[in-house]
Design a protein around this motif. Sequence first.
Motif, PDB file in Angstrom:
ATOM      1  N   LEU A 494      21.334-147.445  -7.126  1.00  0.00           N
ATOM      2  CA  LEU A 494      21.261-148.679  -6.338  1.00  0.00           C
ATOM      3  C   LEU A 494      20.860-149.850  -7.233  1.00  0.00           C
ATOM      4  CD1 LEU A 494      21.157-150.226  -3.626  1.00  0.00           C
ATOM      5  CD2 LEU A 494      18.783-149.434  -3.371  1.00  0.00           C
ATOM      6  N   PRO A 495      21.717-150.863  -7.397  1.00  0.00           N
ATOM      7  CA  PRO A 495      21.351-152.025  -8.220  1.00  0.00           C
ATOM      8  C   PRO A 495      20.145-152.762  -7.651  1.00  0.00           C
ATOM      9  CG  PRO A 495      23.713-151.997  -7.759  1.00  0.00           C
ATOM     10  CD  PRO A 495      23.079-150.964  -6.863  1.00  0.00           C
ATOM     11  N   PRO A 519      20.215-155.502 -18.458  1.00  0.00           N
ATOM     12  CA  PRO A 519      19.601-156.837 -18.531  1.00  0.00           C
ATOM     13  C   PRO A 519      20.229-157.827 -17.563  1.00  0.00           C
ATOM     14  CG  PRO A 519      21.039-156.478 -20.413  1.00  0.00           C
ATOM     15  CD  PRO A 519      20.921-155.158 -19.710  1.00  0.00           C
ATOM     16  N   GLU A 520      21.450-157.573 -17.105  1.00  0.00           N
ATOM     17  CA  GLU A 520      22.121-158.484 -16.182  1.00  0.00           C
ATOM     18  C   GLU A 520      21.441-158.534 -14.815  1.00  0.00           C
ATOM     19  OE1 GLU A 520      24.863-154.738 -16.298  1.00  0.00           O
ATOM     20  OE2 GLU A 520      23.252-155.659 -17.484  1.00  0.00           O
ATOM     21  N   LEU A 521      20.527-157.582 -14.558  1.00  0.00           N
ATOM     22  CA  LEU A 521      19.805-157.554 -13.282  1.00  0.00           C
ATOM     23  C   LEU A 521      18.403-158.163 -13.396  1.00  0.00           C
ATOM     24  CD1 LEU A 521      20.824-153.991 -12.043  1.00  0.00           C
ATOM     25  CD2 LEU A 521      21.679-156.180 -11.202  1.00  0.00           C
ATOM     26  N   THR A 525      13.779-166.944 -13.329  1.00  0.00           N
ATOM     27  CA  THR A 525      13.419-168.029 -12.410  1.00  0.00           C
ATOM     28  C   THR A 525      13.901-167.660 -11.009  1.00  0.00           C
ATOM     29  OG1 THR A 525      15.513-169.246 -12.645  1.00  0.00           O
ATOM     30  CG2 THR A 525      13.746-169.736 -14.247  1.00  0.00           C
ATOM     31  N   MET A 526      13.312-168.293 -10.007  1.00  0.00           N
ATOM     32  CA  MET A 526      13.738-168.039  -8.636  1.00  0.00           C
ATOM     33  C   MET A 526      15.195-168.450  -8.430  1.00  0.00           C
ATOM     34  SD  MET A 526      10.453-169.099  -6.289  1.00  0.00           S
ATOM     35  CE  MET A 526       8.805-168.520  -6.675  1.00  0.00           C
ATOM     36  N   GLU A 527      15.593-169.532  -9.080  1.00  0.00           N
ATOM     37  CA  GLU A 527      16.972-170.014  -8.939  1.00  0.00           C
ATOM     38  C   GLU A 527      17.957-168.997  -9.503  1.00  0.00           C
ATOM     39  OE1 GLU A 527      14.095-173.202  -8.670  1.00  0.00           O
ATOM     40  OE2 GLU A 527      14.459-171.751 -10.282  1.00  0.00           O
ATOM     41  N   GLU A 528      17.623-168.437 -10.666  1.00  0.00           N
ATOM     42  CA  GLU A 528      18.493-167.432 -11.274  1.00  0.00           C
ATOM     43  C   GLU A 528      18.521-166.164 -10.428  1.00  0.00           C
ATOM     44  OE1 GLU A 528      19.110-165.052 -15.548  1.00  0.00           O
ATOM     45  OE2 GLU A 528      17.179-165.996 -15.062  1.00  0.00           O
ATOM     46  N   TYR A 529      17.359-165.758  -9.904  1.00  0.00           N
ATOM     47  CA  TYR A 529      17.260-164.588  -9.026  1.00  0.00           C
ATOM     48  C   TYR A 529      18.217-164.718  -7.849  1.00  0.00           C
ATOM     49  CZ  TYR A 529      14.811-161.632  -5.489  1.00  0.00           C
ATOM     50  OH  TYR A 529      14.472-160.734  -4.495  1.00  0.00           O
ATOM     51  N   GLU A 530      18.182-165.864  -7.209  1.00  0.00           N
ATOM     52  CA  GLU A 530      19.045-166.083  -6.042  1.00  0.00           C
ATOM     53  C   GLU A 530      20.522-166.101  -6.445  1.00  0.00           C
ATOM     54  OE1 GLU A 530      19.616-169.309  -2.373  1.00  0.00           O
ATOM     55  OE2 GLU A 530      17.884-169.451  -3.735  1.00  0.00           O
ATOM     56  N   ALA A 531      20.827-166.748  -7.571  1.00  0.00           N
ATOM     57  CA  ALA A 531      22.226-166.844  -8.006  1.00  0.00           C
ATOM     58  C   ALA A 531      22.798-165.482  -8.385  1.00  0.00           C
ATOM     59  CB  ALA A 531      22.319-167.810  -9.189  1.00  0.00           C
ATOM     60  N   VAL A 532      22.002-164.677  -9.089  1.00  0.00           N
ATOM     61  CA  VAL A 532      22.471-163.343  -9.499  1.00  0.00           C
ATOM     62  C   VAL A 532      22.673-162.453  -8.275  1.00  0.00           C
ATOM     63  CG1 VAL A 532      21.800-161.233 -10.714  1.00  0.00           C
ATOM     64  CG2 VAL A 532      21.515-163.452 -11.824  1.00  0.00           C
ATOM     65  N   ALA A 533      21.726-162.497  -7.345  1.00  0.00           N
ATOM     66  CA  ALA A 533      21.878-161.700  -6.117  1.00  0.00           C
ATOM     67  C   ALA A 533      23.125-162.112  -5.352  1.00  0.00           C
ATOM     68  CB  ALA A 533      20.632-161.855  -5.242  1.00  0.00           C
ATOM     69  N   LEU A 534      23.349-163.413  -5.254  1.00  0.00           N
ATOM     70  CA  LEU A 534      24.528-163.907  -4.541  1.00  0.00           C
ATOM     71  C   LEU A 534      25.821-163.475  -5.231  1.00  0.00           C
ATOM     72  CD1 LEU A 534      25.649-165.635  -2.212  1.00  0.00           C
ATOM     73  CD2 LEU A 534      25.472-167.628  -3.736  1.00  0.00           C
ATOM     74  N   GLU A 535      25.837-163.523  -6.550  1.00  0.00           N
ATOM     75  CA  GLU A 535      27.024-163.136  -7.314  1.00  0.00           C
ATOM     76  C   GLU A 535      27.378-161.670  -7.064  1.00  0.00           C
ATOM     77  OE1 GLU A 535      30.257-163.196  -9.962  1.00  0.00           O
ATOM     78  OE2 GLU A 535      29.160-164.812  -8.958  1.00  0.00           O
ATOM     79  N   PHE A 536      26.394-160.799  -7.103  1.00  0.00           N
ATOM     80  CA  PHE A 536      26.672-159.376  -6.858  1.00  0.00           C
ATOM     81  C   PHE A 536      27.059-159.119  -5.400  1.00  0.00           C
ATOM     82  CE2 PHE A 536      24.245-158.567 -10.823  1.00  0.00           C
ATOM     83  CZ  PHE A 536      25.160-157.720 -11.450  1.00  0.00           C
ATOM     84  N   ALA A 537      26.476-159.887  -4.479  1.00  0.00           N
ATOM     85  CA  ALA A 537      26.764-159.678  -3.053  1.00  0.00           C
ATOM     86  C   ALA A 537      28.153-160.172  -2.659  1.00  0.00           C
ATOM     87  CB  ALA A 537      25.703-160.365  -2.203  1.00  0.00           C
ATOM     88  N   THR A 538      28.704-161.088  -3.412  1.00  0.00           N
ATOM     89  CA  THR A 538      30.005-161.676  -3.047  1.00  0.00           C
ATOM     90  C   THR A 538      31.125-161.274  -4.004  1.00  0.00           C
ATOM     91  OG1 THR A 538      29.398-163.686  -4.284  1.00  0.00           O
ATOM     92  CG2 THR A 538      28.951-163.659  -1.907  1.00  0.00           C
ATOM     93  N   ASN A 539      30.820-160.445  -4.970  1.00  0.00           N
ATOM     94  CA  ASN A 539      31.831-160.003  -5.940  1.00  0.00           C
ATOM     95  C   ASN A 539      31.862-158.477  -5.939  1.00  0.00           C
ATOM     96  OD1 ASN A 539      33.327-159.304  -8.245  1.00  0.00           O
ATOM     97  ND2 ASN A 539      32.741-161.207  -9.293  1.00  0.00           N
ATOM     98  N   ASP A 541      33.878-156.254  -7.073  1.00  0.00           N
ATOM     99  CA  ASP A 541      34.221-155.597  -8.337  1.00  0.00           C
ATOM    100  C   ASP A 541      33.024-155.570  -9.288  1.00  0.00           C
ATOM    101  OD1 ASP A 541      36.793-155.182  -7.446  1.00  0.00           O
ATOM    102  OD2 ASP A 541      37.611-156.967  -8.431  1.00  0.00           O
ATOM    103  N   LYS A 542      32.291-156.680  -9.332  1.00  0.00           N
ATOM    104  CA  LYS A 542      31.115-156.746 -10.200  1.00  0.00           C
ATOM    105  C   LYS A 542      30.038-155.782  -9.711  1.00  0.00           C
ATOM    106  CE  LYS A 542      28.199-160.111 -12.579  1.00  0.00           C
ATOM    107  NZ  LYS A 542      27.931-161.556 -12.804  1.00  0.00           N
ATOM    108  N   LEU A 543      29.869-155.691  -8.407  1.00  0.00           N
ATOM    109  CA  LEU A 543      28.882-154.763  -7.850  1.00  0.00           C
ATOM    110  C   LEU A 543      29.280-153.321  -8.147  1.00  0.00           C
ATOM    111  CD1 LEU A 543      26.290-154.500  -6.137  1.00  0.00           C
ATOM    112  CD2 LEU A 543      27.765-154.277  -4.130  1.00  0.00           C
ATOM    113  N   ALA A 544      30.556-153.017  -7.997  1.00  0.00           N
ATOM    114  CA  ALA A 544      31.028-151.653  -8.268  1.00  0.00           C
ATOM    115  C   ALA A 544      30.835-151.308  -9.742  1.00  0.00           C
ATOM    116  CB  ALA A 544      32.497-151.531  -7.879  1.00  0.00           C
ATOM    117  N   ALA A 545      31.064-152.283 -10.613  1.00  0.00           N
ATOM    118  CA  ALA A 545      30.919-152.039 -12.047  1.00  0.00           C
ATOM    119  C   ALA A 545      29.474-151.740 -12.419  1.00  0.00           C
ATOM    120  CB  ALA A 545      31.433-153.247 -12.831  1.00  0.00           C
TER     121      ALA A 545
END
Length: 591
Positions: A494-495, A519-521, A525-539, A541-545
């Motif tokens: 589980l990522p 390291p990609e997880l 910063t809080m801003e980066e935390y939110e952006a990374v979570a959003l990227e994995f939640a909406t992509n 293929d990236k989440l599967a990888a």
Amino acid sequence: MANPQSLTFTAGQFTTASSTPVAKAQALSKADQKKLQKRFKDLMKLANRKIMAEDLDEAELLLKEAQKIAPDNEELLNNYANLHLHRKRFDLAVVPLMKILAKNPQHSMAYANLGAIMNKWQDFPGARKCFEKALKCDTKNSVAAMRLMHNSLQLSAWDNWDDLDSYKKLFYEKISTMDPGIFLPIVDDPALQKAKSETYFNGLVGDVPQNRPAPRQRGEGDKIRLGYFSSDFHKHATMWLMIRMLELHDRERFEIFIYDYSTTADEMTERAKNAADHYRVVRRMSDEEVVALAQADGIDIAIDLKGYTSGHRTPIVFKNPAPVNVSYIGYPGTIGSSKLDYIVADEVMIPPSLRKYYSEKIIYMPDCYQVTNDQRNVATKIPTRAELGLPEDAFVFCSFNSHYKITPFEYEIWMRLLKKVDNSVMWIWCKEDLARENMHKAAEAHGVAPERVIFADSVSQEDHLARLSQADLFLDTFAVCAHTTASDAMWMGLPLVTLEGKQFAARVASSVLQTMDLPELVTTTMEEYEAVALEFATNPDKLAAVRAKIKTNRETSPMFKTERFTRNWEQQLERALVRCESGLKPDHLMP
């Protein structure tokens, strides 16, 4: 818990050793009055120390002696309340506080201590009212401020969180009875943690000199004797992580002693017994008796697995049961004294720039400092989402950290993510009904339908691991991040997105992820935390990888190589012992 007050001895307060009241205070010379005042202060200080160390019978004797000097003194009454609180006699603990309030209805510390009793009584709303009343009586009552903030986390009622900045200055006040661990989820501040730990240590142990045993004269082939001290040799997070390591110790080179002061026993206890050469049940022994036993056993290295966590008896290791004394895994922070030789970490947990926040020298593990069990069991039946109360087709964010670790900072981000990610839910482990209710209210306040915040109950470790397979992305908490839950998530593929903080408790998940080569997880910063979570939640293929990467790395990463960890652990402990045997002081031990 007690608040030191200036002592005022009026006529009739003084008594003789036989408890017969002296007719008039004026009959005593000023010198005698000063002696009595000093004696009273000394008794209070020692009684506090005994209460903190859970030596409650001895503490009661000291309080009774002090009562002969000043029976109505408020500090004395507060300490009696604290004594009963530690005995879990909440009904008795209330009585001396009510006696104080009957005389002084504006006594701030009495309300703060009454709130602590209500908290232990699981009456969190009642406790909150007491803390708020205490602060109305005295806006600078740091104990009440701290307890109010912690209570807000227990209730997930964060309406007072705007006051945090103004309270931070109060938190630095030296209150020796204030458990430093209670500050961990409130603020990520390693300087504060060190300051609170130092003050707590001084209140708990003080400057009493302790005789450290000289290292044994080990002959060729003599085994190194390791002593593990804890009350968690049962189904507890510490044992879920450690049990396999205990079983894998090289018994040709190491002799294992366990000093168990648990009040619980189960099948995990039996595994621990079987992993030890010598298993000592010491819960009914005093600290001094345990130290004497360990010294008689001739252990070379004492390893405390509790720190300042609930039920600890850390003064045992402060009193030098061995030539080398180490703190490991139980408490995520410094103990606050160089009297303890070493704390165990890795280069992610404590880089050189953060060493100044630790009183101990550091044993650095070459990989993650956190031991794991590479043979943990998962329930054979994987529950369906429907069985877990989750929508079948939703994107499932989750957090399985204890709910008191959630602050409004994380929660606000989580709610924004729910609004940005269509058909998503937030799955949170929370046992407290009022906290669940408040989190639902907070969701509504953020414009999120409360039914999109779903709560998980407590289940067995095997069932917990199984249910993790139904989540899509673990969102970490900040000041106290995922520890055991981080390695749980990795074990189940589980990522987990974490925000790397500064204090020890805020960096564990980062260490786990870095060891897993993820390291990609890790964000900063809080801003980066939110952006990374959003990227994995909406992509997808990236989440599967990243899921596939976790699955692969689980087999190859040192994170789940328990035998490798054990050999490294033994090597570092031996290095610490050899330094001691060579007459060298403890020093940082790099991998």
